[in-house]
Design a protein around this motif. Sequence first.
Motif, PDB file in Angstrom:
ATOM      1  N   GLU A  78       0.969  -1.355  -0.146  1.00 57.16           N
ATOM      2  CA  GLU A  78       0.011   0.032  -0.055  1.00 57.16           C
ATOM      3  C   GLU A  78       0.915   1.302  -0.121  1.00 57.16           C
ATOM      4  O   GLU A  78       2.052   1.107   0.537  1.00 57.16           O
ATOM      5  CB  GLU A  78      -0.834   0.124   1.192  1.00 57.16           C
ATOM      6  CG  GLU A  78      -2.044  -1.081   1.274  1.00 57.16           C
ATOM      7  CD  GLU A  78      -2.973  -1.123   2.409  1.00 57.16           C
ATOM      8  OE1 GLU A  78      -2.648  -0.421   3.422  1.00 57.16           O
ATOM      9  OE2 GLU A  78      -3.965  -1.792   2.229  1.00 57.16           O
ATOM     10  N   MET A 108      -7.323   6.207  -9.470  1.00 61.84           N
ATOM     11  CA  MET A 108      -8.616   6.217  -8.071  1.00 61.84           C
ATOM     12  C   MET A 108      -9.486   5.269  -8.346  1.00 61.84           C
ATOM     13  O   MET A 108      -9.903   4.476  -7.269  1.00 61.84           O
ATOM     14  CB  MET A 108      -9.224   7.560  -8.156  1.00 61.84           C
ATOM     15  CG  MET A 108      -8.215   8.815  -7.843  1.00 61.84           C
ATOM     16  SD  MET A 108      -9.027  10.522  -7.487  1.00 61.84           S
ATOM     17  CE  MET A 108      -9.858  10.029  -5.874  1.00 61.84           C
ATOM     18  N   CYS A 114      -3.308   1.968  -3.839  1.00 63.93           N
ATOM     19  CA  CYS A 114      -2.957   3.397  -3.864  1.00 63.93           C
ATOM     20  C   CYS A 114      -4.107   3.938  -2.693  1.00 63.93           C
ATOM     21  O   CYS A 114      -5.362   3.990  -3.059  1.00 63.93           O
ATOM     22  CB  CYS A 114      -3.369   4.361  -4.840  1.00 63.93           C
ATOM     23  SG  CYS A 114      -3.069   5.915  -4.951  1.00 63.93           S
ATOM     24  N   LYS A 115      -3.737   4.410  -1.544  1.00 66.46           N
ATOM     25  CA  LYS A 115      -4.553   4.714  -0.408  1.00 66.46           C
ATOM     26  C   LYS A 115      -4.972   6.250  -0.330  1.00 66.46           C
ATOM     27  O   LYS A 115      -5.455   6.821   0.280  1.00 66.46           O
ATOM     28  CB  LYS A 115      -4.142   4.301   0.781  1.00 66.46           C
ATOM     29  CG  LYS A 115      -4.022   2.666   0.968  1.00 66.46           C
ATOM     30  CD  LYS A 115      -5.448   2.209   0.861  1.00 66.46           C
ATOM     31  CE  LYS A 115      -5.555   0.598   0.684  1.00 66.46           C
ATOM     32  NZ  LYS A 115      -6.784   0.070   0.315  1.00 66.46           N
ATOM     33  N   THR A 173      -9.755   6.039  -2.140  1.00 65.59           N
ATOM     34  CA  THR A 173      -8.648   6.883  -2.259  1.00 65.59           C
ATOM     35  C   THR A 173      -8.880   8.340  -1.945  1.00 65.59           C
ATOM     36  O   THR A 173      -9.622   8.868  -3.008  1.00 65.59           O
ATOM     37  CB  THR A 173      -8.156   6.506  -3.631  1.00 65.59           C
ATOM     38  OG1 THR A 173      -8.258   5.044  -3.926  1.00 65.59           O
ATOM     39  CG2 THR A 173      -6.902   7.240  -4.034  1.00 65.59           C
TER      40      THR A 173
END
Length: 280
Positions: A78, A108, A114-115, A173
């Motif tokens: 992550e 997104m 992808c946080k 996201t």
Amino acid sequence: MEEDREEMGRESEIIFLDLQGGYRELSLTEGIRVENCSPNSFREALKKEKFSPYGLHFFDSADYHFLTKYFLDGLSEEFLLLLFDHQADLKRGEGEELSHRSWLREVMVSVPRCKGILLLGTPEKEKAEINDALMSLGDEYRPRRELHLKDARAEKMDLNREKEAFRDPILNTSLYCFTDGDFQSGRVKTHLPRLLKMLDLPLYCSMDKKILGERFTEKEFDEGISYVLEAGVKILGMDIFEDGNIKKQSEEGKNARLFNEKLISNYHINHHGLFLERKD
């Protein structure tokens, strides 16, 4: 965790990706390579693991900024995306092909690791357009449909298969925007280090050099990176996309090359712990 970092260090590298001939006359030092490729051959090389997302990558044209998305797909942990760009590439895609206009929107929607996205340096006037684009992201989400399957095991398999298709981009996201005006007002200095510590995830950095101008200079870029150092966050990889100056025999071209040389120097010596440790 330490073993993971060592493994990433072994995979890390410095590559100049020549898509439009911008690096053909580049003088190389040991440990740096140039790859001539097109967007399609770049993707094929990634599939064959010829390139690693862990490292420092230069692209000779900002028109291909969307290629960062394919490196993000290859990360195994992550992360947060730290993005220096003069615009948010959040527009709806045209057709099925990824483009410069839409790639951030696709991150997104379809990159679950992808946080969060930290967008730095965008002009103040872009705020309204960014907000409109974020609101429209809800159209990319469909509630999970009810399934009526007798076989519980089949139901579980079906849910797993559809998990990514039904991912809510807004809830999964977050996008944090710091404009060029936020650098001038001191808001970045106040909020960014605290935000990085709170989110507590490694970064992947991508920069479109077209951002450099009167209101966002190399000074502001260095300032943004300094806050990463202050927060003690590591960078997994970094992509730099040229604005066209790299081929010029002028002051602009000289400055573009010096900018790259400084990044390479910092990478080689693991400047202040900025990048993950490398195993040579």
